[in-house]
Design a protein around this motif. Structure first.
Motif, PDB file in Angstrom:
ATOM      1  N   UNK A 132       2.588 -16.795  17.162  1.00  0.00           N
ATOM      2  CA  UNK A 132       1.170 -17.112  17.002  1.00  0.00           C
ATOM      3  C   UNK A 132       0.369 -16.086  16.538  1.00  0.00           C
ATOM      4  N   UNK A 133       0.689 -15.000  16.264  1.00  0.00           N
ATOM      5  CA  UNK A 133      -0.141 -13.984  15.708  1.00  0.00           C
ATOM      6  C   UNK A 133       0.418 -13.332  14.203  1.00  0.00           C
ATOM      7  N   UNK A 134      -0.608 -12.780  13.506  1.00  0.00           N
ATOM      8  CA  UNK A 134      -0.324 -12.705  12.149  1.00  0.00           C
ATOM      9  C   UNK A 134      -0.170 -11.227  12.045  1.00  0.00           C
ATOM     10  N   UNK A 135       0.690 -10.340  11.044  1.00  0.00           N
ATOM     11  CA  UNK A 135       0.653  -9.169  11.102  1.00  0.00           C
ATOM     12  C   UNK A 135       0.801  -8.873   9.492  1.00  0.00           C
ATOM     13  N   UNK A 136       0.418  -7.627   9.092  1.00  0.00           N
ATOM     14  CA  UNK A 136       0.468  -7.192   7.743  1.00  0.00           C
ATOM     15  C   UNK A 136       1.786  -6.632   7.391  1.00  0.00           C
ATOM     16  N   UNK A 137       2.289  -7.013   6.321  1.00  0.00           N
ATOM     17  CA  UNK A 137       3.589  -6.500   5.749  1.00  0.00           C
ATOM     18  C   UNK A 137       3.475  -5.594   5.171  1.00  0.00           C
ATOM     19  N   UNK A 138       4.611  -4.930   4.944  1.00  0.00           N
ATOM     20  CA  UNK A 138       4.630  -3.520   3.838  1.00  0.00           C
ATOM     21  C   UNK A 138       3.724  -3.858   2.516  1.00  0.00           C
ATOM     22  N   UNK A 139       3.960  -4.933   1.853  1.00  0.00           N
ATOM     23  CA  UNK A 139       3.218  -5.328   0.650  1.00  0.00           C
ATOM     24  C   UNK A 139       1.803  -5.582   0.844  1.00  0.00           C
ATOM     25  N   UNK A 140       1.559  -6.157   1.988  1.00  0.00           N
ATOM     26  CA  UNK A 140       0.042  -6.455   2.357  1.00  0.00           C
ATOM     27  C   UNK A 140      -0.646  -5.210   2.705  1.00  0.00           C
ATOM     28  N   UNK A 141      -0.038  -4.145   3.290  1.00  0.00           N
ATOM     29  CA  UNK A 141      -0.751  -2.719   3.623  1.00  0.00           C
ATOM     30  C   UNK A 141      -0.628  -2.224   2.115  1.00  0.00           C
ATOM     31  N   UNK A 142       0.180  -2.399   1.305  1.00  0.00           N
ATOM     32  CA  UNK A 142       0.259  -1.461   0.091  1.00  0.00           C
ATOM     33  C   UNK A 142      -1.091  -2.001  -0.828  1.00  0.00           C
ATOM     34  N   UNK A 143      -1.315  -3.440  -0.889  1.00  0.00           N
ATOM     35  CA  UNK A 143      -2.302  -4.032  -1.568  1.00  0.00           C
ATOM     36  C   UNK A 143      -3.626  -3.582  -1.117  1.00  0.00           C
ATOM     37  N   UNK A 144      -3.781  -3.536   0.347  1.00  0.00           N
ATOM     38  CA  UNK A 144      -5.226  -3.074   0.952  1.00  0.00           C
ATOM     39  C   UNK A 144      -5.346  -1.622   0.528  1.00  0.00           C
ATOM     40  N   UNK A 145      -4.290  -0.641   0.442  1.00  0.00           N
ATOM     41  CA  UNK A 145      -4.374   0.725   0.311  1.00  0.00           C
ATOM     42  C   UNK A 145      -4.916   0.899  -0.928  1.00  0.00           C
ATOM     43  N   UNK A 146      -4.340  -0.019  -2.018  1.00  0.00           N
ATOM     44  CA  UNK A 146      -4.779   0.242  -3.469  1.00  0.00           C
ATOM     45  C   UNK A 146      -6.062  -0.243  -3.627  1.00  0.00           C
ATOM     46  N   UNK A 196     -14.262 -11.868   2.430  1.00  0.00           N
ATOM     47  CA  UNK A 196     -13.663 -12.283   3.664  1.00  0.00           C
ATOM     48  C   UNK A 196     -12.111 -12.194   3.625  1.00  0.00           C
ATOM     49  N   UNK A 197     -11.543 -12.266   2.279  1.00  0.00           N
ATOM     50  CA  UNK A 197     -10.041 -11.686   2.344  1.00  0.00           C
ATOM     51  C   UNK A 197     -10.029 -10.460   2.534  1.00  0.00           C
ATOM     52  N   UNK A 198     -10.436  -9.593   2.213  1.00  0.00           N
ATOM     53  CA  UNK A 198     -10.326  -8.149   2.423  1.00  0.00           C
ATOM     54  C   UNK A 198     -10.751  -7.759   3.935  1.00  0.00           C
ATOM     55  N   UNK A 199     -11.715  -8.285   4.333  1.00  0.00           N
ATOM     56  CA  UNK A 199     -11.924  -8.387   5.848  1.00  0.00           C
ATOM     57  C   UNK A 199     -10.919  -8.769   6.533  1.00  0.00           C
ATOM     58  N   UNK A 200     -10.186  -9.874   6.442  1.00  0.00           N
ATOM     59  CA  UNK A 200      -9.016 -10.528   7.179  1.00  0.00           C
ATOM     60  C   UNK A 200      -7.995  -9.262   6.960  1.00  0.00           C
ATOM     61  N   UNK A 201      -7.862  -8.628   5.978  1.00  0.00           N
ATOM     62  CA  UNK A 201      -6.596  -7.637   5.731  1.00  0.00           C
ATOM     63  C   UNK A 201      -6.994  -6.538   6.736  1.00  0.00           C
ATOM     64  N   UNK A 202      -8.408  -6.063   6.600  1.00  0.00           N
ATOM     65  CA  UNK A 202      -8.662  -4.947   7.323  1.00  0.00           C
ATOM     66  C   UNK A 202      -8.406  -5.058   8.538  1.00  0.00           C
ATOM     67  N   UNK A 203      -8.814  -6.061   9.154  1.00  0.00           N
ATOM     68  CA  UNK A 203      -8.462  -6.452  10.700  1.00  0.00           C
ATOM     69  C   UNK A 203      -7.149  -6.305  11.068  1.00  0.00           C
ATOM     70  N   UNK A 204      -6.176  -7.178  10.124  1.00  0.00           N
ATOM     71  CA  UNK A 204      -4.625  -7.163  10.433  1.00  0.00           C
ATOM     72  C   UNK A 204      -3.993  -5.650  10.315  1.00  0.00           C
ATOM     73  N   UNK A 205      -4.696  -4.959   9.686  1.00  0.00           N
ATOM     74  CA  UNK A 205      -4.293  -3.617   9.537  1.00  0.00           C
ATOM     75  C   UNK A 205      -4.344  -2.716  10.654  1.00  0.00           C
ATOM     76  N   UNK A 206      -5.420  -3.382  11.328  1.00  0.00           N
ATOM     77  CA  UNK A 206      -5.826  -2.418  12.680  1.00  0.00           C
ATOM     78  C   UNK A 206      -4.789  -3.124  13.789  1.00  0.00           C
ATOM     79  N   UNK A 207      -4.543  -4.599  13.913  1.00  0.00           N
ATOM     80  CA  UNK A 207      -3.862  -5.129  14.968  1.00  0.00           C
ATOM     81  C   UNK A 207      -3.362  -6.264  14.667  1.00  0.00           C
ATOM     82  N   UNK A 208      -2.141  -6.852  15.365  1.00  0.00           N
ATOM     83  CA  UNK A 208      -1.952  -8.115  15.078  1.00  0.00           C
ATOM     84  C   UNK A 208      -2.926  -9.201  15.708  1.00  0.00           C
ATOM     85  N   UNK A 209      -3.210 -10.135  14.890  1.00  0.00           N
ATOM     86  CA  UNK A 209      -4.303 -11.270  15.628  1.00  0.00           C
ATOM     87  C   UNK A 209      -3.880 -12.518  15.291  1.00  0.00           C
TER      88      UNK A 209
END
Length: 273
Positions: free
Chosen positions: A71-85, A24-37
């Motif tokens: 009211x929307x969440x977005x992925x930070x640089x660190x979050x994007x790096x974690x998802x990429x790795x 579920x955590x990975x899925x949330x990061x994947x969705x936020x990588x696509x767009x703010x939600x």
């Protein structure tokens, strides 16, 4: 008086365990990588409840992986790096599983081949339903048109492989390393044809006094690597590319067909897949 428990900073290992411990955590990061939600939007697009999304977002904020904006969440640089790795780790695991039949049965000197190289390669494994799939793959990639160059290593002598000789034209530069004991013991050798081939100026045959445990064919910018088990081809890797890498056997000592001193193949040009 109770001593207070000191909580240190979150370690990299803990971050990794936290992320991979929940799909579920990975899925949330994947969705936020696509767009703010918003959380409610994430709950609709992720396979988890809104409460699970809220907990994940809270933990992500604590780690600096996401931030809240209007009211929307977005992925930070660190979050994007974690998802990429994380994606890299998943791909490496899948690639290791895909390559397992080959890697377990090739010469140890090939264990250091680039993961980037192997990731782009085509892997073919023999199965109970189709044990000849690796041979079929070899014949497919070799094709039927004559090649300009062919450099190979072979642990076996087979009529199937001999049948591919049509790609060896009168101008083809060819060098072949074979297992000496296997060559001498093979009933599939036509002595006269063998001698004629050995007399060609563009053909050089090397006999290895030590067992040859893998197959390698490099022809016109394409590379094919065969994995053998007890003399049977069980899997192969192949691919092409425009870069070259020196592939050297582990001090493989060879001797030519005619009486010549033992020598060493310095290197065979091995093409990146």
């Amino acid at each position: 008086m109770w001593a207070s428990e000191t909580v240190g900073p979150i370690t990299a290992r803990e971050d990794i365990a936290f992320l991979v411990g929940s799909a579920s955590r990975v899925s949330v990061l994947e969705q936020l990588h696509r767009t703010l939600q918003r959380p409610i939007e994430l709950a609709e697009t992720c396979p988890c409840t809104r409460e699970t999304v809220q907990r994940a977002l809270s933990d992500f904020v604590d780690r600096g992986w996401v931030e809240k904006r209007s009211h929307r969440y977005h992925l930070t640089f660190d979050g994007g790096l974690m998802l990429s790795r994380y994606r890299d780790l998943v791909e490496a695991s899948e690639n290791a599983e895909r390559l397992a039949p080959c890697v377990a049965n090739i010469d140890s000197s090939l264990a250091e081949l680039s993961h980037q190289l192997l990731r782009r390669a085509t892997v073919t494994t023999g199965t109970a339903e189709n044990p000849h799939a690796p041979i079929d793959r070899y014949l497919t990639v070799l094709g039927s048109d004559p090649v300009e160059t062919y450099y190979g290593i072979s642990p076996v002598v087979s009529r199937v492989f001999n049948g591919a000789a049509e790609v060896i034209g009168p101008e083809t530069e060819m060098e072949l390393v074979v297992d000496a004991s296997m060559l001498e013991a093979s009933p599939e050798i036509d002595p006269e044809a063998f001698e004629r081939a050995n007399e060609l100026d563009q053909f050089t045959l090397y006999l290895s006094p030590s067992p040859v445990e893998m197959g390698l064919a490099v022809f016109d910018g394409y590379a094919w690597l065969g994995a053998y088990d007890r003399g049977n081809l069980i899997a192969c890797i192949d691919g092409d590319g425009d870069r070259t890498d020196d592939f050297s056997g582990a001090d493989t000592r060879i001797t030519q067909r005619d009486p010549a001193p033992a020598s060493v193949i310095g290197s065979i040009t091995f093409y990146y897949f």
